[in-house]
Design a protein around this motif. Structure first.
Motif, PDB file in Angstrom:
ATOM      1  N   PRO A   1      -4.881  -1.041  -0.984  1.00  0.00           N
ATOM      2  CA  PRO A   1      -4.902   0.396  -0.440  1.00  0.00           C
ATOM      3  C   PRO A   1      -5.337   0.524   1.046  1.00  0.00           C
ATOM      4  O   PRO A   1      -5.963  -0.371   1.565  1.00  0.00           O
ATOM      5  CB  PRO A   1      -6.362   1.004  -1.117  1.00  0.00           C
ATOM      6  CG  PRO A   1      -6.437   0.135  -2.576  1.00  0.00           C
ATOM      7  CD  PRO A   1      -5.951  -1.237  -2.015  1.00  0.00           C
TER       8      PRO A   1
ATOM      9  N   ASN B   1       0.921  -1.196  -0.227  1.00  0.00           N
ATOM     10  CA  ASN B   1       0.042   0.068   0.106  1.00  0.00           C
ATOM     11  C   ASN B   1       0.894   1.296  -0.037  1.00  0.00           C
ATOM     12  O   ASN B   1       0.360   2.235   0.116  1.00  0.00           O
ATOM     13  CB  ASN B   1      -0.913   0.136   1.189  1.00  0.00           C
ATOM     14  CG  ASN B   1      -0.311  -0.293   2.530  1.00  0.00           C
ATOM     15  OD1 ASN B   1       0.961  -0.107   2.756  1.00  0.00           O
ATOM     16  ND2 ASN B   1      -0.978  -0.882   3.402  1.00  0.00           N
ATOM     17  N   GLY B   2       2.188   1.048  -0.086  1.00  0.00           N
ATOM     18  CA  GLY B   2       3.027   2.215  -0.320  1.00  0.00           C
ATOM     19  C   GLY B   2       3.209   3.182   0.797  1.00  0.00           C
ATOM     20  O   GLY B   2       3.828   4.253   1.026  1.00  0.00           O
TER      21      GLY B   2
ATOM     22  N   VAL C   1      -5.995   3.005  -8.039  1.00  0.00           N
ATOM     23  CA  VAL C   1      -5.645   1.703  -8.674  1.00  0.00           C
ATOM     24  C   VAL C   1      -6.576   1.096  -9.514  1.00  0.00           C
ATOM     25  O   VAL C   1      -6.410   0.499 -10.633  1.00  0.00           O
ATOM     26  CB  VAL C   1      -5.273   0.722  -7.453  1.00  0.00           C
ATOM     27  CG1 VAL C   1      -4.788  -0.717  -8.185  1.00  0.00           C
ATOM     28  CG2 VAL C   1      -4.173   1.324  -6.637  1.00  0.00           C
TER      29      VAL C   1
ATOM     30  N   ILE D   1      -1.371  -4.686  -4.678  1.00  0.00           N
ATOM     31  CA  ILE D   1      -1.767  -3.499  -4.498  1.00  0.00           C
ATOM     32  C   ILE D   1      -2.867  -3.560  -3.460  1.00  0.00           C
ATOM     33  O   ILE D   1      -3.988  -4.118  -3.985  1.00  0.00           O
ATOM     34  CB  ILE D   1      -1.720  -2.659  -5.538  1.00  0.00           C
ATOM     35  CG1 ILE D   1      -0.755  -2.819  -6.590  1.00  0.00           C
ATOM     36  CG2 ILE D   1      -2.068  -1.245  -4.989  1.00  0.00           C
ATOM     37  CD1 ILE D   1       0.586  -2.430  -5.955  1.00  0.00           C
TER      38      ILE D   1
ATOM     39  N   LYS E   1      -1.795   4.834  -4.403  1.00  0.00           N
ATOM     40  CA  LYS E   1      -2.288   3.593  -4.270  1.00  0.00           C
ATOM     41  C   LYS E   1      -3.805   3.636  -3.447  1.00  0.00           C
ATOM     42  O   LYS E   1      -3.911   2.959  -2.661  1.00  0.00           O
ATOM     43  CB  LYS E   1      -1.261   3.095  -3.124  1.00  0.00           C
ATOM     44  CG  LYS E   1       0.222   3.077  -3.603  1.00  0.00           C
ATOM     45  CD  LYS E   1       0.605   1.340  -4.083  1.00  0.00           C
ATOM     46  CE  LYS E   1       1.966   1.008  -4.101  1.00  0.00           C
ATOM     47  NZ  LYS E   1       2.587   1.862  -5.431  1.00  0.00           N
TER      48      LYS E   1
ATOM     49  N   SER F   1       3.419  10.698  -5.411  1.00  0.00           N
ATOM     50  CA  SER F   1       2.409  10.480  -4.664  1.00  0.00           C
ATOM     51  C   SER F   1       2.353  11.005  -3.527  1.00  0.00           C
ATOM     52  O   SER F   1       3.676  11.403  -2.676  1.00  0.00           O
ATOM     53  CB  SER F   1       2.340   8.794  -4.348  1.00  0.00           C
ATOM     54  OG  SER F   1       1.193   8.465  -3.670  1.00  0.00           O
TER      55      SER F   1
END
Lengths: 605, 358
Positions: free
Chosen positions: B212, B135-136, B229, B210, B224, B153
């Motif tokens: 979120p 989820n970054g 996405v 991925i 994300k 981002s």
């Protein structure tokens, strides 16, 4: 001149990577084969080739295996250090000199034999590279004649070393002969040092502690070994690989009943051990100080989540990179409580190659019985040098896999809780992944957990679990190898030592007894302390704790555990990176005793 | 071709219902992408007829790493330290090669603190279904960027990330991983098929999913977020998994599908969507990731597969029964062996063991 028989040290000053290893091993083995107790210590730099290296061989008819404090016979092969090397030579001692090396003039009471090594090696081979390697055999031949090493034994030792390489054997043999014949024809003996045959090594073996540990691990049934290369520990796993490949791989199918994994670092190495131990394998890793530092987090995990693991620490000089190829006992305090938070680990302290063999097996049994990481603290001197020992006995006891519930035992239970202290000894039962009965499944975590392995941050549960772990540690006291205690009638002082210091202690105590200072001795073999330790402390008014570190780490552990006895505890601390000697111990103790003289006078001397 | 779902009573080939694969109740935020992945794992394990006692669930530290507690309670689980699950997996695998390992990690756990161990797991080809719930963002420590955050981002407060992201799939492909896939927690159908294919794979199977973070990265400006996405998801193909015991029903027009046969006889069916994508071409896979990045898209699906890369236990030539189960007689050599070694140590002759150096 009174002859000195079977009681002196030969010190070879050379350059590492020059092939002197074979020459020195031949010398060591030949003396050993003459039945004379002998020890060999490699004092080497952290370098592959080109830096000064010394090899000390001590022959001792009395069987003393610690490093001798005097270099009675010095062999000078390294021009870089020659001046310094000969300056350390004491009156009456011998210098065997490669005559190509210029040294400053020495006082007349030093006996110098100048050997024309260049002219002796030249006829043997035209290959310049080979000459540099084989020239070491010249001093072997010279020494053999000079101090009386049986030629037959030199040949046997040489054959054992190089028998599988016919050409090399022949060449080396020629060089030995050249040295020997030259000495016979041209050397007039002016020194007292002489070897005479004995029968004190009959049936004995020569082995280094790391190979002994590897053997113990193999016979202890190791199935998973992980490592990251580091001196002085690498040779333990390398020896283990050698043994496992020979004896634990099916010659028909080529299948191995072991896995050795060279990890990407020591964090991964200990992680793999925990994973394997959790899944039911006998798993170990071996490292040295820097690797131990990296293992701290996972070790705490192993302690708290209760996973068996065996971790060898072949200690070298720290902190940081320190002196990577020098010996020390400086990791005791750190290893004993390795991790953040409250932890106390079981630590085994081998003092001989036999201990390395025995403790390799005992460590697995203890780790699985106690479900916790168990450390084996060896050191460079014990691990990488050759030691004389009685042959190792075959293990007569089966292994102890601890409280692992079988499929059947699990079926018979109404419920299973991973961390419930059912027996009151602090040790819960465990199951292994793969067990069919779904009740056996549990979730292992390093976060707070209760008896049923459920996540909790409860202020009641956390101390309850920590107290149980303390209880388990108390149980460990009755399971670890006890110390060897020698109580001497009328001795006011006691020595407490462990690990490779033991050999200096044996000799130091004999010397002190000869000077009418009697001493008792406790050779510690493990942490936690067993009940023998406070008994010993109580029975003596002064206890000298001998250790190879600056801060007296073991003394600190003793003082912390027995504060009421702390006043009796004194320290003898050796931290030069070189193996401790008897002379150092006696010197320190006599100095400290002298400082107490008003109290002690008359009672001891 | 897969077991049809009628929740509750349906039993799979090992006699279990879907509910038998349930775990403890999730403690993650409501709506967290990780919960959808957990559900997909449960469904995939059920449909793949996984016997719970043969499964070991592993994880590191972070929100994602909590999730093994939320599926298949009747399997052993190991929640390791931060970033070090790969070494635990390696140890468990060599000790018991019969276990199916499902490892759940996050982007912090894999791409930052654990990048080294992740690389070496892949390099050794340890058989693990390695799921990165990506989820970054660091959720448990409240919203810091992770190393997979895209350039530009933004954090919840508006701060933009300026550093290049680490693409775990690209890293895995570069290191020779034999199964690399990317998916999205919002595309359950694709994810489930990929999970089943990963379970059938022998070797490290990397699934970058991925997922979120509804609390710290679901805002506008985050690449994300669920909406972002969903909008930029560019599947490479439609994907179906056909287990070994089912026939492949050929109801597709010729030239519209690709088929990958797995070692156990099962098949991955890839249905062409627009451009034909060959997942057995490593260079092509790397290019597809890069091209998608350039276009601001997320290439999902089976990026690369090589079902024949030798797994670690083959590499080590491990004996068939798990090492953990071997009795003493098999792992303690005989008395004669010790006698032989002791004789060699007496004479110095024929020493087989390697000696160490300085």
């Amino acid at each position: 001149m009174k002859p000195v028989i079977n009681d002196f040290s030969i010190h070879v000053a050379t350059v590492n990577g020059s092939g002197s290893q074979t020459a020195n091993t031949v010398l060591l083995r030949a003396i050993f084969q003459m039945g004379i107790p002998v020890s060999g210590k490699n004092l080497f730099p952290s370098n592959i080739a080109g830096l000064p290296t010394w090899f000390t061989i001590r022959a001792s008819g009395k069987g003393y295996l610690a490093r001798g404090e005097r270099n009675d016979v010095l062999v000078v092969m390294n021009p870089e250090t020659a001046a310094e090397d000969v300056a350390s030579v004491e009156p009456g001692c011998v210098v065997v000199l490669n005559d190509q090396i210029k040294i400053p003039a020495l006082p007349e009471d030093r006996i110098v034999y100048s050997v024309p090594m260049k002219s002796l090696i030249e006829p043997i081979t035209t290959d310049v590279k080979l000459r540099r390697l084989v020239v070491n055999m010249i001093y072997v031949g010279v020494l053999a004649e000079l101090i009386g090493i049986d030629e037959k034994e030199i040949e046997r030792a040489l054959d054992a070393q190089l028998g599988h390489k016919k050409k090399a054997l022949e060449l080396n043999h020629k060089a030995v002969r050249a040295g020997w014949e030259w000495a016979k024809a041209s050397l007039e003996k002016r020194d007292p040092y002489k070897l005479e045959r004995m029968s004190a090594t009959q049936g004995k073996i020569l082995i280094d502690g790391n190979a002994a540990g590897a053997l113990g691990a193999m016979f202890g049934g190791v199935t998973v070994a992980t490592w990251y290369p580091i001196t002085p520990s690498s040779s333990l796993v390398e020896s283990l690989i050698g043994y496992l490949e020979r004896f634990r791989r099916d010659p028909q199918t080529g299948k191995a009943n072991f896995a050795v994994v060279q990890a990407e670092d020591e964090i991964a190495a200990v992680g793999m051990v925990l994973g394997a131990g959790w899944a039911g394998a006998r798993a170990m890793t071996s490292t040295s100080g820097p690797g131990i530092s990296l293992m701290a987090e996972f070790t705490g995990y192993g302690y708290y989540a209760e996973i068996p693991a065996v971790i060898w620490d072949i200690q070298r000089v720290g902190p940081s990179t320190g002196l990577p190829t020098r010996t020390a006992q400086g990791d005791i305090g750190f290893v004993h409580s390795l991790s953040h938070g409250d932890t106390r680990h079981v630590v085994l302290l081998p003092s001989s190659v036999r201990d390395c063999y025995d403790f390799a097996m005992a460590a697995f049994d203890l780790a699985e019985r106690l479900q916790t990481p168990v450390f084996v603290l060896s050191d460079l001197d014990l691990g990488m040098n050759n030691w004389m020992s009685d042959p190792f006995p075959y293990p007569e006891k089966p292994w102890d896999r601890g409280k692992v519930l079988s499929e059947k035992e699990l079926e018979g239970l109404a419920k299973f809780e991973r961390y419930r202290d059912v027996d009151g000894d602090g040790i819960p039962y465990r199951t292994l992944p793969g067990v069919r009965d779904a009740k056996g499944a549990y979730f292992t975590r390093g976060s707070g957990h209760d008896e049923a392995a459920r996540y909790t941050e409860s202020s009641e549960t956390y101390p309850r679990v920590m107290d149980r772990l303390s209880r388990k540690y108390e149980t460990a006291r009755s399971l670890v190898p006890p110390p060897v205690v020698e109580t001497v009638e009328g001795a006011e002082i006691g020595f407490l030592a462990f690990g490779s210091s033991h050999w200096a202690l044996v000799e130091a105590r004999d010397r002190l007894t000869a000077q009418s200072l009697k001493s008792s001795y406790l050779l510690l073999k493990a942490l936690p302390f067993t009940a023998d330790v406070p008994r010993f402390l109580t029975a003596h008014s002064r206890i000298y704790v001998v250790e190879q570190n600056r801060d007296g780490q073991m003394a600190a552990l003793l003082k912390a555990e027995y504060p009421q006895l702390a006043g009796r505890i004194r320290s003898v601390l050796h931290y030069t990176g070189l193996p401790i000697t008897a002379g150092f111990v006696t010197g320190e103790v006599l100095k400290q005793e002298a400082e107490l003289a008003p109290v002690a006078e008359g009672m001891m001397r | 071709m897969t077991v049809t779902q009628t929740p509750g009573a349906e039993r799979n080939r090992v006699g279990l219902t879907r509910a038998d694969y349930d775990g403890a109740k999730t403690t993650l935020c409501p709506g967290c992408g990780h919960n959808a992945i957990t559900a997909a794992i449960i469904q995939a394990a059920f449909e793949s007829n996984v016997e719970p006692h043969r499964l070991a669930k592993l994880s590191g530290i972070g929100c994602s790493s909590k999730t093994p507690a939320y599926f298949v309670s009747s399997s052993h689980g190991f929640n390791a330290v931060h970033g070090r699950m790969p070494s635990i997996a390696t140890g468990v695998h060599v000790a018991n090669r019969e276990l199916l390992l499902i490892g759940v990690s996050g982007d912090g756990d894999t791409a930052s603190i654990g990048l080294g161990q992740f690389c070496h797991l892949v390099r050794r080809n340890v058989p693990v279904v390695y799921i990165i719930e990506n989820n970054g963002v660091y959720g448990l420590t409240k919203g810091q960027f992770s190393a997979t955050a895209d350039v530009g981002s933004t954090m919840k407060g508006g701060k933009a990330n300026e550093m290049m992201p680490i693409d775990c799939c690209a890293v895995a492909i570069e290191l020779g991983c034999g199964f690399v896939a990317r998916s999205f927690s919002g595309d359950v159908k694709q994810l489930r098929a990929l999970l089943k294919a990963a379970i059938a794979h022998r070797g490290t199977a990397v699934l970058d999913v991925i997922s979120p973070c509804v609390t710290f990265a679901d805002h506008e400006g985050s690449t994300k977020s669920y909406a972002y996405v969903k909008e930029h998801d560019a599947p490479l193909h439609g994907i179906d998994f056909v287990p070994y015991y089912e026939d492949i029903t050929v109801d597709y027009a010729p030239g519209t599908t690709r088929e990958v046969t797995m070692p156990d006889g099962s098949h991955i069916l890839l249905k062409k969507l627009g451009e034909d994508y060959d997942p057995t071409d490593r260079d092509h896979a790397t290019a597809a990731i890069r091209d998608a990045q350039k276009e601001g898209k997320l290439a999902t699906g089976l990026l690369y597969v090589n079902p024949t890369s030798p797994p670690y236990d083959d590499e080590l030539k491990l004996a068939d029964p798990p090492l953990a189960t071997l009795p003493l007689e098999q792992v303690r050599p005989s008395r004669q062996v010790l006698t032989q070694i002791m004789e060699q140590l007496q004479t110095g002759r024929g020493m087989g063991a390697a000696s160490g150096g300085g």
